[in-house]
Design a protein around this motif. Structure first.
Motif, mmCIF file in Angstrom:
data_model
loop_
_atom_site.group_PDB
_atom_site.id
_atom_site.type_symbol
_atom_site.label_atom_id
_atom_site.label_comp_id
_atom_site.label_asym_id
_atom_site.label_seq_id
_atom_site.Cartn_x
_atom_site.Cartn_y
_atom_site.Cartn_z
ATOM 1 N N GLU A 195 0.816 -1.209 0.000
ATOM 2 C CA GLU A 195 0.000 0.000 0.000
ATOM 3 C C GLU A 195 0.854 1.266 0.000
ATOM 4 O O GLU A 195 0.468 2.300 -0.548
ATOM 5 N N GLU A 196 2.016 1.162 0.581
ATOM 6 C CA GLU A 196 2.949 2.291 0.655
ATOM 7 C C GLU A 196 3.211 2.897 -0.722
ATOM 8 O O GLU A 196 3.391 4.109 -0.858
ATOM 9 N N TYR A 197 3.216 2.064 -1.770
ATOM 10 C CA TYR A 197 3.539 2.556 -3.102
ATOM 11 C C TYR A 197 2.467 3.519 -3.608
ATOM 12 O O TYR A 197 2.762 4.482 -4.322
ATOM 13 N N VAL A 198 1.219 3.251 -3.232
ATOM 14 C CA VAL A 198 0.129 4.156 -3.601
ATOM 15 C C VAL A 198 0.340 5.512 -2.942
ATOM 16 O O VAL A 198 0.222 6.569 -3.584
ATOM 17 N N TYR A 199 0.688 5.496 -1.674
ATOM 18 C CA TYR A 199 0.856 6.747 -0.940
ATOM 19 C C TYR A 199 2.065 7.530 -1.434
ATOM 20 O O TYR A 199 2.043 8.763 -1.450
ATOM 21 N N ARG A 200 3.095 6.836 -1.851
ATOM 22 C CA ARG A 200 4.277 7.544 -2.363
ATOM 23 C C ARG A 200 3.950 8.251 -3.684
ATOM 24 O O ARG A 200 4.399 9.371 -3.921
ATOM 25 N N LEU A 201 3.171 7.589 -4.544
ATOM 26 C CA LEU A 201 2.750 8.261 -5.778
ATOM 27 C C LEU A 201 1.876 9.461 -5.449
ATOM 28 O O LEU A 201 2.071 10.558 -5.992
ATOM 29 N N LYS A 202 0.930 9.294 -4.562
ATOM 30 C CA LYS A 202 0.031 10.376 -4.173
ATOM 31 C C LYS A 202 0.814 11.549 -3.591
ATOM 32 O O LYS A 202 0.563 12.721 -3.927
ATOM 33 N N GLN A 203 1.774 11.251 -2.730
ATOM 34 C CA GLN A 203 2.572 12.310 -2.131
ATOM 35 C C GLN A 203 3.422 13.032 -3.161
ATOM 36 O O GLN A 203 3.592 14.262 -3.085
ATOM 37 N N GLY A 204 3.941 12.302 -4.134
ATOM 38 C CA GLY A 204 4.715 12.931 -5.197
ATOM 39 C C GLY A 204 3.864 13.907 -6.005
ATOM 40 O O GLY A 204 4.321 15.001 -6.369
ATOM 41 N N ILE A 205 2.629 13.506 -6.286
ATOM 42 C CA ILE A 205 1.718 14.391 -7.013
ATOM 43 C C ILE A 205 1.383 15.612 -6.159
ATOM 44 O O ILE A 205 1.392 16.754 -6.651
ATOM 45 N N GLU A 206 1.102 15.395 -4.891
ATOM 46 C CA GLU A 206 0.761 16.505 -3.992
ATOM 47 C C GLU A 206 1.908 17.497 -3.870
ATOM 48 O O GLU A 206 1.675 18.713 -3.775
ATOM 49 N N ARG A 207 3.134 17.005 -3.877
ATOM 50 C CA ARG A 207 4.292 17.901 -3.764
ATOM 51 C C ARG A 207 4.467 18.773 -4.996
ATOM 52 O O ARG A 207 4.942 19.904 -4.900
ATOM 53 N N HIS A 208 4.084 18.241 -6.157
ATOM 54 C CA HIS A 208 4.474 18.906 -7.400
ATOM 55 C C HIS A 208 3.327 19.500 -8.216
ATOM 56 O O HIS A 208 3.593 20.386 -9.033
ATOM 57 N N LEU A 209 2.111 19.045 -8.013
ATOM 58 C CA LEU A 209 1.016 19.536 -8.851
ATOM 59 C C LEU A 209 0.364 20.739 -8.183
ATOM 60 O O LEU A 209 -0.108 20.651 -7.044
ATOM 61 N N SER A 210 0.304 21.860 -8.899
ATOM 62 C CA SER A 210 -0.153 23.121 -8.305
ATOM 63 C C SER A 210 -1.602 23.455 -8.647
ATOM 64 O O SER A 210 -2.047 24.561 -8.387
ATOM 65 N N ILE A 211 -2.342 22.502 -9.210
ATOM 66 C CA ILE A 211 -3.750 22.731 -9.498
ATOM 67 C C ILE A 211 -4.582 21.720 -8.719
ATOM 68 O O ILE A 211 -4.086 20.651 -8.341
ATOM 69 N N PRO A 212 -5.856 22.036 -8.421
ATOM 70 C CA PRO A 212 -6.688 21.103 -7.644
ATOM 71 C C PRO A 212 -6.868 19.773 -8.366
ATOM 72 O O PRO A 212 -6.987 19.719 -9.588
ATOM 73 N N PHE A 213 -6.893 18.696 -7.601
ATOM 74 C CA PHE A 213 -7.115 17.378 -8.186
ATOM 75 C C PHE A 213 -7.697 16.449 -7.128
ATOM 76 O O PHE A 213 -7.589 16.682 -5.919
ATOM 77 N N ARG A 214 -8.284 15.382 -7.612
ATOM 78 C CA ARG A 214 -8.782 14.295 -6.768
ATOM 79 C C ARG A 214 -7.972 13.059 -7.108
ATOM 80 O O ARG A 214 -7.798 12.723 -8.287
ATOM 81 N N PHE A 215 -7.468 12.372 -6.091
ATOM 82 C CA PHE A 215 -6.679 11.168 -6.299
ATOM 83 C C PHE A 215 -7.533 9.951 -5.967
ATOM 84 O O PHE A 215 -8.146 9.867 -4.897
ATOM 85 N N VAL A 216 -7.562 8.985 -6.880
ATOM 86 C CA VAL A 216 -8.371 7.780 -6.726
ATOM 87 C C VAL A 216 -7.513 6.567 -7.061
ATOM 88 O O VAL A 216 -6.739 6.588 -8.029
ATOM 89 N N CYS A 217 -7.647 5.519 -6.267
ATOM 90 C CA CYS A 217 -6.966 4.260 -6.564
ATOM 91 C C CYS A 217 -7.999 3.152 -6.708
ATOM 92 O O CYS A 217 -8.874 2.991 -5.855
ATOM 93 N N ILE A 218 -7.902 2.395 -7.788
ATOM 94 C CA ILE A 218 -8.716 1.200 -7.971
ATOM 95 C C ILE A 218 -7.942 0.040 -7.352
ATOM 96 O O ILE A 218 -6.836 -0.282 -7.788
ATOM 97 N N SER A 219 -8.505 -0.558 -6.301
ATOM 98 C CA SER A 219 -7.735 -1.529 -5.523
ATOM 99 C C SER A 219 -8.640 -2.581 -4.903
ATOM 100 O O SER A 219 -9.837 -2.365 -4.710
ATOM 101 N N ASP A 220 -8.023 -3.711 -4.550
ATOM 102 C CA ASP A 220 -8.741 -4.781 -3.866
ATOM 103 C C ASP A 220 -8.614 -4.670 -2.348
ATOM 104 O O ASP A 220 -9.093 -5.539 -1.624
ATOM 105 N N VAL A 221 -7.971 -3.612 -1.855
ATOM 106 C CA VAL A 221 -7.874 -3.369 -0.416
ATOM 107 C C VAL A 221 -8.304 -1.941 -0.126
ATOM 108 O O VAL A 221 -8.213 -1.064 -0.988
ATOM 109 N N GLU A 222 -8.790 -1.697 1.077
ATOM 110 C CA GLU A 222 -9.154 -0.350 1.485
ATOM 111 C C GLU A 222 -7.893 0.452 1.759
ATOM 112 O O GLU A 222 -6.976 -0.019 2.435
ATOM 113 N N LEU A 223 -7.866 1.662 1.228
ATOM 114 C CA LEU A 223 -6.687 2.505 1.352
ATOM 115 C C LEU A 223 -7.047 3.815 2.036
ATOM 116 O O LEU A 223 -8.218 4.175 2.132
ATOM 117 N N GLU A 224 -6.032 4.536 2.457
ATOM 118 C CA GLU A 224 -6.237 5.836 3.089
ATOM 119 C C GLU A 224 -6.319 6.926 2.020
ATOM 120 O O GLU A 224 -5.643 7.952 2.085
#
Length: 231
Positions: free
Chosen positions: A21-50
């Motif tokens: 699951e950590e890999y999902v959060y690392r991608l999300k954090q990378g986007i949050e650090r660098h993307l300066s416009i509003p966005f919604r992050f969604v993961c299609i997964s077989d486990v519940e994520l944060e």
């Protein structure tokens, strides 16, 4: 702001040994650090994520089904019909890519070029606007064996390439690099640190950032692990 005006960024994660699951959060954090416009992050997964999670359908018809999970982005019940960008889980975000988002706005369906094989449509990075559930409906209309034979295992076929070949064959599209002003804003990870103008680095196969052999790579350390040797 209309919900369809807000960019949705989607990725896919299937829990498996070596896939955390950590890999999902690392991608999300990378986007949050660098993307300066509003966005919604969604993961299609077989486990519940944060983070916002859509349920991944697990199909055991064949062992290699995992290579096709990405097709579920276009399930009609998910409603991913607004401005949507798909980013592979193993992508490094290294700079603000708002310019890419702004330049591709209004495009109906985009795929990436293949950073290793050249001008071949690749699904590591995709963008679409509108309803493209026809992709899922066509995919679901045949047994997996049909699509595997055509796009995955058939010898001497030019369209071998698993789900990205399916999408390229069934959806009229352009390449992101042909639409944006600077096609070098996307690149692949290389042996040494990135010195160009890319905002995203593709890391497929053995180059995935969580591969133990890649953890000392300067770009993986800086942009995925958050270790800046220059600080």
């Amino acid at each position: 702001m209309n919900s369809n005006d807000i960019l949705t960024i989607v990725t896919v994660f299937k829990k498996n040994p070596g896939w955390e699951e950590e890999y999902v959060y690392r991608l999300k954090q990378g986007i949050e650090r660098h993307l300066s416009i509003p966005f919604r992050f969604v993961c299609i997964s077989d486990v519940e994520l944060e983070c916002d999670t859509l349920p991944l359908e697990i199909n055991n018809e064949i062992n290699r089904w995992a290579l096709w999970y990405k097709m579920q982005c276009w399930k009609p019940e998910f409603g991913l019909t607004g401005r949507t960008m798909f980013i592979d889980l193993d992508t490094l975000i290294i700079d603000d890519f708002s310019d890419i988002i702004n330049q591709i706005k209004g495009q109906q369906f985009l795929m990436s070029n293949d950073p290793w094989r050249g001008n071949i449509s690749c699904s590591a990075l995709m963008y679409w606007e509108g309803d493209h559930s026809d992709l899922w409906n066509m995919f679901a209309s045949e047994p997996m064996s049909h699509w595997v034979e055509r796009f995955q295992e058939a010898p001497n076929r030019k369209d071998i390439g698993v789900q990205q070949a399916f999408v390229a064959a069934h959806k009229k599209h352009k390449l992101i690099q042909d639409v944006i002003k600077n096609p070098r804003r996307t690149d692949r990870i290389r042996k040494g640190p990135h010195t160009g103008k890319a905002a995203m680095l593709y890391c497929s196969g053995n180059r995935k950032p969580w591969n133990p052999l890649m953890l000392k790579h300067p770009d993986v350390k800086k942009y995925w692990l958050g270790i800046d040797d220059d600080s």
